[in-house]
Design a protein around this motif. Structure first.
Motif, PDB file in Angstrom:
ATOM      1  N   VAL A  32       0.856  -1.181   0.000  1.00 22.94           N
ATOM      2  CA  VAL A  32       0.000   0.000   0.000  1.00 22.94           C
ATOM      3  C   VAL A  32       0.891   1.229   0.000  1.00 22.94           C
ATOM      4  CG1 VAL A  32      -1.849   1.274   1.148  1.00 22.94           C
ATOM      5  CG2 VAL A  32      -1.737  -1.220   1.377  1.00 22.94           C
ATOM      6  N   VAL A  33       0.592   2.185  -0.859  1.00 22.47           N
ATOM      7  CA  VAL A  33       1.284   3.469  -0.858  1.00 22.47           C
ATOM      8  C   VAL A  33       0.245   4.580  -0.761  1.00 22.47           C
ATOM      9  CG1 VAL A  33       2.782   5.071  -2.105  1.00 22.47           C
ATOM     10  CG2 VAL A  33       3.211   2.601  -2.236  1.00 22.47           C
ATOM     11  N   VAL A  34       0.332   5.361   0.305  1.00 27.06           N
ATOM     12  CA  VAL A  34      -0.441   6.600   0.419  1.00 27.06           C
ATOM     13  C   VAL A  34       0.538   7.709   0.061  1.00 27.06           C
ATOM     14  CG1 VAL A  34      -1.759   8.120   1.917  1.00 27.06           C
ATOM     15  CG2 VAL A  34      -1.943   5.631   2.189  1.00 27.06           C
ATOM     16  N   ASP A  35       0.307   8.342  -1.057  1.00 24.34           N
ATOM     17  CA  ASP A  35       1.287   9.291  -1.584  1.00 24.34           C
ATOM     18  C   ASP A  35       1.144  10.680  -0.995  1.00 24.34           C
ATOM     19  OD1 ASP A  35       3.379  10.178  -3.375  1.00 24.34           O
ATOM     20  OD2 ASP A  35       1.795  11.128  -4.568  1.00 24.34           O
ATOM     21  N   ASN A  36      -0.080  11.213  -0.980  1.00 22.90           N
ATOM     22  CA  ASN A  36      -0.277  12.603  -0.592  1.00 22.90           C
ATOM     23  C   ASN A  36      -1.725  12.799  -0.169  1.00 22.90           C
ATOM     24  OD1 ASN A  36      -1.089  15.550  -1.277  1.00 22.90           O
ATOM     25  ND2 ASN A  36       1.143  15.632  -1.350  1.00 22.90           N
ATOM     26  N   LEU A  37      -1.947  13.600   0.878  1.00 22.04           N
ATOM     27  CA  LEU A  37      -3.305  13.843   1.378  1.00 22.04           C
ATOM     28  C   LEU A  37      -3.662  15.329   1.383  1.00 22.04           C
ATOM     29  CD1 LEU A  37      -3.403  11.328   4.385  1.00 22.04           C
ATOM     30  CD2 LEU A  37      -4.471  11.078   2.137  1.00 22.04           C
ATOM     31  N   ALA A  38      -2.996  16.104   0.546  1.00 23.74           N
ATOM     32  CA  ALA A  38      -3.280  17.536   0.522  1.00 23.74           C
ATOM     33  C   ALA A  38      -4.689  17.843   0.032  1.00 23.74           C
ATOM     34  CB  ALA A  38      -2.257  18.260  -0.350  1.00 23.74           C
ATOM     35  N   MET A  39      -5.208  17.033  -0.880  1.00 27.04           N
ATOM     36  CA  MET A  39      -6.530  17.306  -1.449  1.00 27.04           C
ATOM     37  C   MET A  39      -7.664  16.897  -0.517  1.00 27.04           C
ATOM     38  SD  MET A  39      -6.102  18.803  -4.390  1.00 27.04           S
ATOM     39  CE  MET A  39      -7.768  18.668  -5.046  1.00 27.04           C
ATOM     40  N   GLY A  40      -7.387  15.994   0.432  1.00 28.05           N
ATOM     41  CA  GLY A  40      -8.432  15.524   1.328  1.00 28.05           C
ATOM     42  C   GLY A  40      -7.877  14.575   2.371  1.00 28.05           C
ATOM     43  N   PRO A  41      -8.678  14.212   3.359  1.00 30.34           N
ATOM     44  CA  PRO A  41      -8.189  13.405   4.488  1.00 30.34           C
ATOM     45  C   PRO A  41      -7.979  11.936   4.168  1.00 30.34           C
ATOM     46  CG  PRO A  41     -10.531  13.831   4.723  1.00 30.34           C
ATOM     47  CD  PRO A  41     -10.075  14.629   3.541  1.00 30.34           C
ATOM     48  N   ALA A  42      -8.449  11.477   3.014  1.00 33.34           N
ATOM     49  CA  ALA A  42      -8.266  10.080   2.634  1.00 33.34           C
ATOM     50  C   ALA A  42      -7.909   9.993   1.157  1.00 33.34           C
ATOM     51  CB  ALA A  42      -9.530   9.264   2.916  1.00 33.34           C
ATOM     52  N   ALA A  43      -7.139   8.958   0.806  1.00 39.11           N
ATOM     53  CA  ALA A  43      -6.706   8.751  -0.574  1.00 39.11           C
ATOM     54  C   ALA A  43      -7.553   7.664  -1.212  1.00 39.11           C
ATOM     55  CB  ALA A  43      -5.236   8.344  -0.605  1.00 39.11           C
ATOM     56  N   ILE A  44      -8.039   7.924  -2.424  1.00 39.72           N
ATOM     57  CA  ILE A  44      -8.742   6.916  -3.205  1.00 39.72           C
ATOM     58  C   ILE A  44      -7.792   6.386  -4.279  1.00 39.72           C
ATOM     59  CG2 ILE A  44     -10.516   6.558  -4.964  1.00 39.72           C
ATOM     60  CD1 ILE A  44     -12.408   8.234  -3.430  1.00 39.72           C
ATOM     61  N   GLY A  45      -7.739   5.074  -4.397  1.00 38.83           N
ATOM     62  CA  GLY A  45      -6.913   4.469  -5.439  1.00 38.83           C
ATOM     63  C   GLY A  45      -7.157   2.979  -5.510  1.00 38.83           C
ATOM     64  N   GLY A  46      -6.999   2.416  -6.685  1.00 45.04           N
ATOM     65  CA  GLY A  46      -7.314   1.016  -6.901  1.00 45.04           C
ATOM     66  C   GLY A  46      -6.350   0.056  -6.236  1.00 45.04           C
ATOM     67  N   CYS A  47      -6.827  -1.170  -6.067  1.00 39.89           N
ATOM     68  CA  CYS A  47      -6.015  -2.292  -5.593  1.00 39.89           C
ATOM     69  C   CYS A  47      -5.894  -3.275  -6.742  1.00 39.89           C
ATOM     70  CB  CYS A  47      -6.666  -2.954  -4.381  1.00 39.89           C
ATOM     71  SG  CYS A  47      -5.819  -4.450  -3.825  1.00 39.89           S
ATOM     72  N   ARG A  48      -4.687  -3.426  -7.267  1.00 40.92           N
ATOM     73  CA  ARG A  48      -4.502  -4.350  -8.371  1.00 40.92           C
ATOM     74  C   ARG A  48      -3.918  -5.664  -7.878  1.00 40.92           C
ATOM     75  NH1 ARG A  48      -0.813  -1.904 -12.924  1.00 40.92           N
ATOM     76  NH2 ARG A  48      -2.709  -0.635 -12.945  1.00 40.92           N
ATOM     77  N   MET A  49      -4.051  -6.707  -8.691  1.00 39.41           N
ATOM     78  CA  MET A  49      -3.476  -8.002  -8.377  1.00 39.41           C
ATOM     79  C   MET A  49      -2.732  -8.503  -9.595  1.00 39.41           C
ATOM     80  SD  MET A  49      -5.266 -11.532  -6.940  1.00 39.41           S
ATOM     81  CE  MET A  49      -5.997 -10.694  -5.537  1.00 39.41           C
ATOM     82  N   ALA A  50      -1.433  -8.759  -9.418  1.00 38.31           N
ATOM     83  CA  ALA A  50      -0.597  -9.247 -10.504  1.00 38.31           C
ATOM     84  C   ALA A  50       0.613  -9.939  -9.898  1.00 38.31           C
ATOM     85  CB  ALA A  50      -0.157  -8.102 -11.413  1.00 38.31           C
ATOM     86  N   PRO A  51       1.138 -10.957 -10.535  1.00 41.26           N
ATOM     87  CA  PRO A  51       2.262 -11.694  -9.953  1.00 41.26           C
ATOM     88  C   PRO A  51       3.584 -10.950  -9.981  1.00 41.26           C
ATOM     89  CG  PRO A  51       1.683 -12.593 -12.107  1.00 41.26           C
ATOM     90  CD  PRO A  51       0.623 -11.592 -11.762  1.00 41.26           C
ATOM     91  N   ASP A  52       3.683  -9.916 -10.803  1.00 40.49           N
ATOM     92  CA  ASP A  52       4.963  -9.231 -10.956  1.00 40.49           C
ATOM     93  C   ASP A  52       4.917  -7.765 -10.531  1.00 40.49           C
ATOM     94  OD1 ASP A  52       3.274  -8.467 -12.972  1.00 40.49           O
ATOM     95  OD2 ASP A  52       4.787  -8.547 -14.576  1.00 40.49           O
ATOM     96  N   VAL A  53       3.900  -7.359  -9.802  1.00 39.84           N
ATOM     97  CA  VAL A  53       3.797  -5.967  -9.386  1.00 39.84           C
ATOM     98  C   VAL A  53       4.855  -5.675  -8.321  1.00 39.84           C
ATOM     99  CG1 VAL A  53       2.071  -6.407  -7.593  1.00 39.84           C
ATOM    100  CG2 VAL A  53       2.169  -4.161  -8.706  1.00 39.84           C
ATOM    101  N   SER A  54       5.395  -4.460  -8.336  1.00 42.22           N
ATOM    102  CA  SER A  54       6.475  -4.098  -7.422  1.00 42.22           C
ATOM    103  C   SER A  54       6.104  -2.859  -6.614  1.00 42.22           C
ATOM    104  CB  SER A  54       7.757  -3.793  -8.209  1.00 42.22           C
ATOM    105  OG  SER A  54       7.587  -2.615  -8.994  1.00 42.22           O
ATOM    106  N   THR A  55       6.870  -2.611  -5.558  1.00 47.11           N
ATOM    107  CA  THR A  55       6.649  -1.416  -4.747  1.00 47.11           C
ATOM    108  C   THR A  55       6.822  -0.153  -5.573  1.00 47.11           C
ATOM    109  OG1 THR A  55       7.388  -2.568  -2.757  1.00 47.11           O
ATOM    110  CG2 THR A  55       7.378  -0.165  -2.677  1.00 47.11           C
TER     111      THR A  55
END
Length: 369
Positions: A32-55
């Motif tokens: 999980v990466v929370v990048d920035n919260l300047a626009m609001g108190p919570a971050a919206i972003g998808g959760c993907r699933m793949a065997p080769d995904v990296s940080t």
């Protein structure tokens, strides 16, 4: 030079949090990466699933969400997550539920569907964590993939771009790289504008018909069979051959970094609508622009999904969500093309500047509170 792990990613925007999750019994590996919260108190972003995904990939995707939410004026920060595994695994539900329990107290992140996950996955997440977007209708949600929100936004971007470029959509030749949820929705919406989708691909291979593929029939075919075996609809080809098919419009709708400086010369088109997140490196995009190919960046072209997700989270209707997508994507595409023309900027640079102008103001307010 610092050797701290976060320094591989950190800059003036973020990320503010990187979380790794591991469950030995099920072999769940989550990021999980929370990048920035300047626009609001919570971050919206998808959760993907793949065997080769990296940080690093998840960080880059989270940054794209930060910029996307900012340029669209959404009151949410940017985040992203991933589960390292095969989305066809029998352990998929187990992984999703364990992941959701692991992030239950990470209130600043709201997951949604992404590559390898769908509204059913988000239902499992919501049951375990108490929050998610892109939920099924039965759970009171607006299922992004079923509605085709991202693909709809891609088509809206084509409306604005066609006017600026004097590129008629009627009879335009379209190639779609990635015939998943976004690619299929984009194909449907673009067909309504009179285009001919002449080539598509997925992870197994590709299909080409210079006269235009029968997309409704192809939809039915891929429900149970491999795309590249639909020989009655077009000529089968190797998966990456689709990158070389000449077109008027190219829609990358799959994985990151499909085009780099090393292979951008293969692309022969006039307009690129980035249906996927970070499908073209910025360096390659600059070369493409110099070659006369207009690229509408991901944070503008594919923002329909997160606009719909935000609308769902705020309790808005499907009609309200799609009206917001139509207005925001058209406005931002037009503004981008105006900057490219008048300021002689590269499209990705112009889009980044548009997002940073909003974000910097918010970060100034955020920092002072």
């Amino acid at each position: 030079m610092s050797t701290q792990y976060v320094d591989n990613f950190a800059d003036d925007i973020g990320p503010i949090k990187i979380l790794h999750i591991y469950k030995p019994k099920s072999q769940l590996r989550g990021i999980v990466v929370v990048d920035n919260l300047a626009m609001g108190p919570a971050a919206i972003g998808g959760c993907r699933m793949a065997p080769d995904v990296s940080t690093r990939e998840v960080f880059r995707l989270a940054r794209a969400m930060t910029l996307k939410n900012a340029v669209n004026g959404l009151p949410y920060g940017g985040g992203k997550s991933a589960i390292v595994g095969d989305p066809k695994s029998d352990l998929k539900e187990t992984w999703m539920r364990e992941f959701a329990r692991a992030i239950r107290d990470l209130k600043e992140y709201i997951p949604g569907p992404d590559m390898g996950t769908d509204e059913q996955c988000m239902a499992w997440v919501h049951e375990e964590a108490g929050r998610a977007v892109g939920l099924p209708y039965s759970k009171g949600g607006l299922p992004l993939d079923e509605l085709g929100a991202t693909g709809f936004g891609v088509a809206v971007a084509s409306d604005a771009a066609s006017e600026w470029m004097q590129l008629p959509l009627e009879n335009a030749r379209v190639v779609i790289q990635g015939f998943g949820n976004v690619g299929r929705a984009a194909a449907t919406c673009l067909l309504e504008r009179g285009v001919h989708v002449i080539a598509v691909n997925d992870s197994d291979g590709g299909l080409h018909n210079p006269d235009g593929l029968n997309i409704p029939e192809l939809f039915r075919w891929v429900q149970t069979r491999n795309l590249n075996r639909a020989t009655h609809l077009g000529e089968p080809m190797e998966r990456d051959r689709v990158l070389e098919i000449e077109s008027d419009i190219f829609v990358p709708a799959a994985r990151p970094d499909v085009f780099t400086e090393a292979n951008q010369h293969l692309l022969k088109t006039r307009l690129v609508l980035e249906g996927a997140n970070i499908p073209i490196t910025h360096e390659a995009a600059r070369v493409l622009h110099d070659r006369g190919i207009m690229v509408i960046p991901d944070i503008i072209a594919n923002s329909g999904g997160v606009i719909c997700a935000a609308a769902e989270y705020e309790g808005k209707t499907e009609d309200q969500a799609f009206d917001a997508i139509r207005k925001s994507v058209y406005r931002n595409t037009t503004a981008l093309l105006k900057r490219v023309r008048e300021r002689k900027q590269y499209p990705h640079d112009a889009a980044l500047q548009m997002a940073r102008e909003v974000l910097s103001k918010k970060m100034g307010l955020y920092a002072s509170t």
